[in-house]
Write a protein that holds these residues in place. Structure first.
Motif, PDB file in Angstrom:
ATOM      1  N   ASP A  25       0.846  -1.150   0.013  1.00 28.47           N
ATOM      2  CA  ASP A  25       0.091   0.209  -0.060  1.00 28.47           C
ATOM      3  C   ASP A  25       0.739   1.269   0.110  1.00 28.47           C
ATOM      4  O   ASP A  25       0.341   2.260  -0.318  1.00 28.47           O
ATOM      5  CB  ASP A  25      -1.086  -0.219   1.354  1.00 28.47           C
ATOM      6  N   LEU A  26       1.802   1.302   0.492  1.00 30.92           N
ATOM      7  CA  LEU A  26       2.872   2.468   0.488  1.00 30.92           C
ATOM      8  C   LEU A  26       3.230   3.017  -0.772  1.00 30.92           C
ATOM      9  O   LEU A  26       4.227   2.086  -1.472  1.00 30.92           O
ATOM     10  CB  LEU A  26       3.892   2.352   1.576  1.00 30.92           C
ATOM     11  N   VAL A  27       2.960   4.162  -1.354  1.00 35.51           N
ATOM     12  CA  VAL A  27       3.369   4.560  -2.599  1.00 35.51           C
ATOM     13  C   VAL A  27       4.633   5.107  -2.296  1.00 35.51           C
ATOM     14  O   VAL A  27       4.794   6.162  -1.407  1.00 35.51           O
ATOM     15  CB  VAL A  27       2.412   5.355  -3.282  1.00 35.51           C
ATOM     16  N   LEU A  28       5.738   4.885  -3.132  1.00 38.50           N
ATOM     17  CA  LEU A  28       7.131   5.538  -3.012  1.00 38.50           C
ATOM     18  C   LEU A  28       7.561   6.367  -4.280  1.00 38.50           C
ATOM     19  O   LEU A  28       7.708   5.852  -5.212  1.00 38.50           O
ATOM     20  CB  LEU A  28       8.106   4.094  -2.827  1.00 38.50           C
ATOM     21  N   ASP A  29       7.762   7.573  -3.823  1.00 37.93           N
ATOM     22  CA  ASP A  29       8.038   8.508  -5.001  1.00 37.93           C
ATOM     23  C   ASP A  29       9.238   8.124  -5.729  1.00 37.93           C
ATOM     24  O   ASP A  29       9.476   8.128  -6.680  1.00 37.93           O
ATOM     25  CB  ASP A  29       8.378   9.979  -4.028  1.00 37.93           C
ATOM     26  N   ARG A  30      10.339   7.626  -4.685  1.00 37.11           N
ATOM     27  CA  ARG A  30      11.779   7.339  -5.328  1.00 37.11           C
ATOM     28  C   ARG A  30      11.574   6.180  -6.345  1.00 37.11           C
ATOM     29  O   ARG A  30      12.407   6.099  -7.119  1.00 37.11           O
ATOM     30  CB  ARG A  30      12.572   6.642  -3.953  1.00 37.11           C
ATOM     31  N   LEU A  31      10.573   5.384  -6.231  1.00 34.11           N
ATOM     32  CA  LEU A  31      10.137   4.257  -7.173  1.00 34.11           C
ATOM     33  C   LEU A  31       9.191   4.793  -8.225  1.00 34.11           C
ATOM     34  O   LEU A  31       8.464   3.964  -8.761  1.00 34.11           O
ATOM     35  CB  LEU A  31       9.942   2.922  -6.457  1.00 34.11           C
ATOM     36  N   GLY A  32       9.315   6.179  -8.367  1.00 33.07           N
ATOM     37  CA  GLY A  32       8.183   6.284  -9.635  1.00 33.07           C
ATOM     38  C   GLY A  32       6.822   6.223  -9.267  1.00 33.07           C
ATOM     39  O   GLY A  32       5.968   6.131 -10.146  1.00 33.07           O
ATOM     40  N   GLY A  33       6.403   6.462  -7.779  1.00 35.19           N
ATOM     41  CA  GLY A  33       5.113   6.623  -7.575  1.00 35.19           C
ATOM     42  C   GLY A  33       4.484   5.081  -7.348  1.00 35.19           C
ATOM     43  O   GLY A  33       3.316   4.878  -7.574  1.00 35.19           O
ATOM     44  N   ARG A  34       5.177   4.020  -7.403  1.00 37.21           N
ATOM     45  CA  ARG A  34       4.713   2.567  -7.270  1.00 37.21           C
ATOM     46  C   ARG A  34       5.070   2.278  -5.954  1.00 37.21           C
ATOM     47  O   ARG A  34       5.872   2.502  -5.218  1.00 37.21           O
ATOM     48  CB  ARG A  34       5.707   1.793  -8.128  1.00 37.21           C
ATOM     49  N   THR A  35       4.166   1.001  -5.574  1.00 47.58           N
ATOM     50  CA  THR A  35       4.452   0.406  -4.349  1.00 47.58           C
ATOM     51  C   THR A  35       5.611  -0.430  -4.291  1.00 47.58           C
ATOM     52  O   THR A  35       6.069  -0.795  -5.607  1.00 47.58           O
ATOM     53  CB  THR A  35       3.138  -0.428  -3.975  1.00 47.58           C
ATOM     54  N   ALA A  36       5.985  -0.813  -3.325  1.00 45.56           N
ATOM     55  CA  ALA A  36       7.202  -1.979  -3.205  1.00 45.56           C
ATOM     56  C   ALA A  36       6.874  -3.122  -4.151  1.00 45.56           C
ATOM     57  O   ALA A  36       7.639  -3.374  -4.908  1.00 45.56           O
ATOM     58  CB  ALA A  36       7.713  -2.522  -1.871  1.00 45.56           C
ATOM     59  N   ARG A  37       5.941  -3.664  -4.038  1.00 42.14           N
ATOM     60  CA  ARG A  37       5.216  -4.761  -4.738  1.00 42.14           C
ATOM     61  C   ARG A  37       5.367  -4.637  -6.287  1.00 42.14           C
ATOM     62  O   ARG A  37       5.541  -5.289  -6.944  1.00 42.14           O
ATOM     63  CB  ARG A  37       3.791  -5.369  -4.365  1.00 42.14           C
ATOM     64  N   ALA A  38       4.701  -3.455  -6.778  1.00 50.80           N
ATOM     65  CA  ALA A  38       4.643  -3.221  -8.205  1.00 50.80           C
ATOM     66  C   ALA A  38       6.010  -2.683  -8.643  1.00 50.80           C
ATOM     67  O   ALA A  38       6.223  -3.218  -9.895  1.00 50.80           O
ATOM     68  CB  ALA A  38       4.029  -1.871  -8.164  1.00 50.80           C
ATOM     69  N   ALA A  39       6.930  -2.115  -7.890  1.00 51.87           N
ATOM     70  CA  ALA A  39       8.415  -1.773  -8.450  1.00 51.87           C
ATOM     71  C   ALA A  39       9.075  -3.443  -8.253  1.00 51.87           C
ATOM     72  O   ALA A  39       9.739  -3.557  -9.308  1.00 51.87           O
ATOM     73  CB  ALA A  39       9.056  -1.220  -7.034  1.00 51.87           C
ATOM     74  N   LEU A  40       8.767  -4.233  -7.423  1.00 55.85           N
ATOM     75  CA  LEU A  40       9.637  -5.395  -7.678  1.00 55.85           C
ATOM     76  C   LEU A  40       9.172  -6.256  -8.871  1.00 55.85           C
ATOM     77  O   LEU A  40       9.801  -6.948  -9.586  1.00 55.85           O
ATOM     78  CB  LEU A  40       9.222  -6.409  -6.509  1.00 55.85           C
ATOM     79  N   ALA A  41       7.979  -6.253  -9.182  1.00 55.12           N
ATOM     80  CA  ALA A  41       7.221  -6.833 -10.511  1.00 55.12           C
ATOM     81  C   ALA A  41       7.745  -6.097 -11.640  1.00 55.12           C
ATOM     82  O   ALA A  41       7.874  -6.937 -12.609  1.00 55.12           O
ATOM     83  CB  ALA A  41       5.627  -6.919 -10.157  1.00 55.12           C
ATOM     84  N   ALA A  42       7.797  -4.943 -11.811  1.00 53.18           N
ATOM     85  CA  ALA A  42       8.454  -4.227 -12.751  1.00 53.18           C
ATOM     86  C   ALA A  42      10.159  -4.522 -13.002  1.00 53.18           C
ATOM     87  O   ALA A  42      10.599  -3.856 -13.912  1.00 53.18           O
ATOM     88  CB  ALA A  42       8.250  -2.526 -12.562  1.00 53.18           C
TER      89      ALA A  42
END
Length: 77
Positions: A25-42
């Protein structure tokens, strides 16, 4: 940092229940506005995602290497 190490670090730092909330649920600006799960999946490296989570949640510097890692880069040895 391997994905399994990332998951262990999240659980140790945030707890089993809340860790899932932080990752999902936490949106991370440093990762382009993605959650950790979305960033890992990307395909964002787990170490980069972990550092972004630590920064966003004010994890103390001495714990940002993860619970099983004593120094930067030790997990990849």
């Amino acid at each position: 940092m391997k994905l399994s190490e990332f998951k262990f670090a999240v659980e140790q730092e945030f707890g089993a229940g809340y860790g899932g909330v932080v990752v999902d649920d936490l949106v991370l600006d440093r990762l382009g506005g993605r959650t950790a799960r979305a960033a890992l999946a990307a395909g964002v490296p787990a170490r980069e995602v972990w550092q972004a989570l630590c920064e966003a949640t004010d994890v103390p510097l001495d714990r940002r290497h993860g619970p099983a890692v004593r120094e930067p880069g030790a997990a990849s040895r």
